[in-house]
Design a protein around this motif. Structure first.
Motif, mmCIF file in Angstrom:
data_model
loop_
_atom_site.group_PDB
_atom_site.id
_atom_site.type_symbol
_atom_site.label_atom_id
_atom_site.label_comp_id
_atom_site.label_asym_id
_atom_site.label_seq_id
_atom_site.Cartn_x
_atom_site.Cartn_y
_atom_site.Cartn_z
ATOM 1 N N ILE A 198 -26.791 13.397 -21.393
ATOM 2 C CA ILE A 198 -27.596 12.722 -22.412
ATOM 3 C C ILE A 198 -29.177 13.000 -22.276
ATOM 4 O O ILE A 198 -29.725 13.571 -23.215
ATOM 5 N N LEU A 199 -29.478 12.891 -21.020
ATOM 6 C CA LEU A 199 -30.938 13.265 -20.856
ATOM 7 C C LEU A 199 -31.557 14.627 -21.006
ATOM 8 O O LEU A 199 -32.780 15.025 -21.215
ATOM 9 N N SER A 200 -30.530 15.700 -20.908
ATOM 10 C CA SER A 200 -30.710 16.927 -20.830
ATOM 11 C C SER A 200 -31.003 17.372 -22.159
ATOM 12 O O SER A 200 -31.339 18.405 -22.759
ATOM 13 N N VAL A 201 -30.484 16.480 -23.233
ATOM 14 C CA VAL A 201 -30.738 16.782 -24.720
ATOM 15 C C VAL A 201 -32.166 16.747 -25.185
ATOM 16 O O VAL A 201 -32.456 17.649 -25.904
ATOM 17 N N ARG A 209 -36.756 11.174 -14.525
ATOM 18 C CA ARG A 209 -36.208 10.548 -15.774
ATOM 19 C C ARG A 209 -34.953 9.587 -15.753
ATOM 20 O O ARG A 209 -34.597 8.820 -16.594
ATOM 21 N N VAL A 210 -34.650 9.520 -14.155
ATOM 22 C CA VAL A 210 -33.692 8.625 -13.891
ATOM 23 C C VAL A 210 -33.887 7.619 -12.854
ATOM 24 O O VAL A 210 -34.764 8.210 -11.717
ATOM 25 N N LEU A 242 -29.200 16.056 -8.882
ATOM 26 C CA LEU A 242 -30.401 16.107 -9.872
ATOM 27 C C LEU A 242 -31.315 17.288 -9.701
ATOM 28 O O LEU A 242 -31.941 17.332 -8.643
ATOM 29 N N GLU A 243 -31.740 17.971 -10.777
ATOM 30 C CA GLU A 243 -32.958 18.809 -10.627
ATOM 31 C C GLU A 243 -34.166 17.902 -10.544
ATOM 32 O O GLU A 243 -34.122 17.079 -11.335
ATOM 33 N N SER A 276 -35.584 4.662 -23.644
ATOM 34 C CA SER A 276 -34.753 4.381 -22.435
ATOM 35 C C SER A 276 -33.522 4.327 -22.988
ATOM 36 O O SER A 276 -33.091 3.395 -23.462
ATOM 37 N N ILE A 277 -32.647 5.356 -22.982
ATOM 38 C CA ILE A 277 -31.461 5.524 -23.917
ATOM 39 C C ILE A 277 -30.082 5.366 -23.296
ATOM 40 O O ILE A 277 -29.273 4.787 -24.200
ATOM 41 N N ILE A 278 -29.936 5.177 -22.088
ATOM 42 C CA ILE A 278 -28.865 5.126 -21.323
ATOM 43 C C ILE A 278 -28.924 4.278 -20.015
ATOM 44 O O ILE A 278 -29.670 4.837 -19.188
ATOM 45 N N HIS A 279 -27.887 3.343 -20.103
ATOM 46 C CA HIS A 279 -28.265 2.228 -18.904
ATOM 47 C C HIS A 279 -26.692 2.267 -18.524
ATOM 48 O O HIS A 279 -26.116 1.150 -19.187
ATOM 49 N N LEU A 280 -26.295 2.425 -17.346
ATOM 50 C CA LEU A 280 -24.962 2.417 -16.939
ATOM 51 C C LEU A 280 -24.880 1.580 -15.682
ATOM 52 O O LEU A 280 -25.737 1.747 -14.800
ATOM 53 N N SER A 281 -23.487 1.002 -15.380
ATOM 54 C CA SER A 281 -23.553 0.260 -14.160
ATOM 55 C C SER A 281 -22.896 1.469 -13.247
ATOM 56 O O SER A 281 -22.154 2.556 -13.513
ATOM 57 N N GLN A 282 -23.090 1.067 -11.867
ATOM 58 C CA GLN A 282 -22.312 2.157 -10.865
ATOM 59 C C GLN A 282 -20.901 2.514 -11.053
ATOM 60 O O GLN A 282 -20.683 3.591 -10.532
#
Length: 329
Positions: A78-81, A114-115, A107-108, A62-68
């Motif tokens: 990043i998740l596409s990598v 994964r989100v 999103l596809e 779980s690599i990236i956690h952003l706020s709104q």
């Protein structure tokens, strides 16, 4: 019983640390462990480290956690990598619902698995991805389980006890602080949580289902209390539609609608999870707004993971198969 997730929470990020933890997890060969995971801290990702993360198919991050209010497009980039990368968005301000809804709408389907959107006051430390982040002061470890069969057979206490002792030993070996267990009763395919509910109170959705879920939650907490297990994260009944064969069947036949699922999430978590919905911006927006309203009443962390569908009425997902779109009425 399986350890659904053996998760290391890295309180800060550098290449050598992540590589070391990945190697340590890879060296643990035990059929009891279903997945091995590493969680990154919220809002601390250095994009330069992305290409240096070990490409180990046995480990998910779980690599990236952003706020709104952050640049949400970073999550998609990043998740596409790497298909082993997961991410989340913290949402607690209604003024950002439109932006988050637009992000989900675009999103596809496969990427959408994964989100997740976490509706809560702060980022959450739980082994459950995508929302699980290392919101911790020091490097730590925790686990979650797959134990519907043991719960159904009356052996939940034994399963949790064995898992807790096992996890403590692993944490000691890895020299990590042991945080405890997210004792959520969560499904995987034929190990169905919906089956447990239906055996006690009738087909989903029926009146009586909600009180049954509340009773199951109470039982889970009583077992954890008796065993002196520290429950972390969500620690409630989970109903991720695409991960539970009975839930998929009920959605497919139309007896479990979006409204019925919302009612159930008022007494359980993780919320509206792994649900295929019509690719409709206004619907997604209303789901998020209603979820925020429910979270205010529940005062518990509430997760939303929506999979926008096409006009076909279903989607095909890797590792999940054919998942029907949930009806709104």
């Amino acid at each position: 019983m399986k350890i659904r997730a053996l998760t290391i929470f890295a309180s800060n990020i550098d290449k050598d640390k992540i590589e070391n933890y990945a190697n340590q997890l890879s060296s643990i060969n035990d059929s009891l462990i279903w997945s091995k995971r590493i969680a990154f801290p919220p809002k601390s990702l250095n994009e330069k480290i992305i290409g240096k993360i070990p490409e180990n198919k046995d480990i998910i991050y779980s690599i990236i956690h952003l706020s709104q209010k952050d640049n949400l497009s970073l999550i998609k980039d990043i998740l596409s990598v790497n298909e082993n990368f997961y991410g989340s968005i913290l949402l607690n301000n209604p003024s950002y619902v439109d932006n988050v809804s637009k992000f989900i709408y675009d999103l596809e389907p496969q990427l959408a698995t994964r989100v997740a959107v976490l509706i809560y006051d702060d980022f959450l430390t739980t082994p459950y991805f995508p929302v699980g982040s290392a919101n911790t002061l020091i490097d730590s470890m925790a686990i979650s389980l797959i134990y519907p069969r043991e719960f159904l057979d009356g052996n939940a206490q034994k399963a949790l006890s064995v898992a807790d002792e096992y996890a403590k030993k692993i944490a000691t070996q890895l020299k990590l602080k042991y945080l405890g267990i997210d004792v959520s009763l969560s499904p995987w395919k034929e190990e169905s949580v919906a089956e447990i509910i239906e055996k006690r109170s009738g087909k989903l959705f029926s009146f009586g289902n909600m009180s049954t879920v509340a009773e199951i939650n109470k039982e889970i907490f009583e077992i954890a209390w008796k065993l002196k297990i520290t429950p972390i994260g969500f620690s409630e009944v989970m109903l991720p539609v695409a991960e539970d064969n009975v839930l998929i069947e009920r959605v497919n036949e139309g007896t479990l609608t979006l409204q019925g699922l919302f009612l159930l999430t008022s007494v359980c978590v993780a919320g509206i999870d792994m649900v295929v919905v019509k690719k409709d911006y206004d619907l997604i927006r209303k789901i998020l707004k209603d979820s925020m309203a429910l979270q205010i009443v529940k005062r518990r962390p509430y997760g939303v993971r929506l999979i926008p569908s096409t006009d076909s009425g279903y989607v095909y997902l890797k590792d999940y198969g054919r998942i029907p779109e949930i009806k709104t009425l």
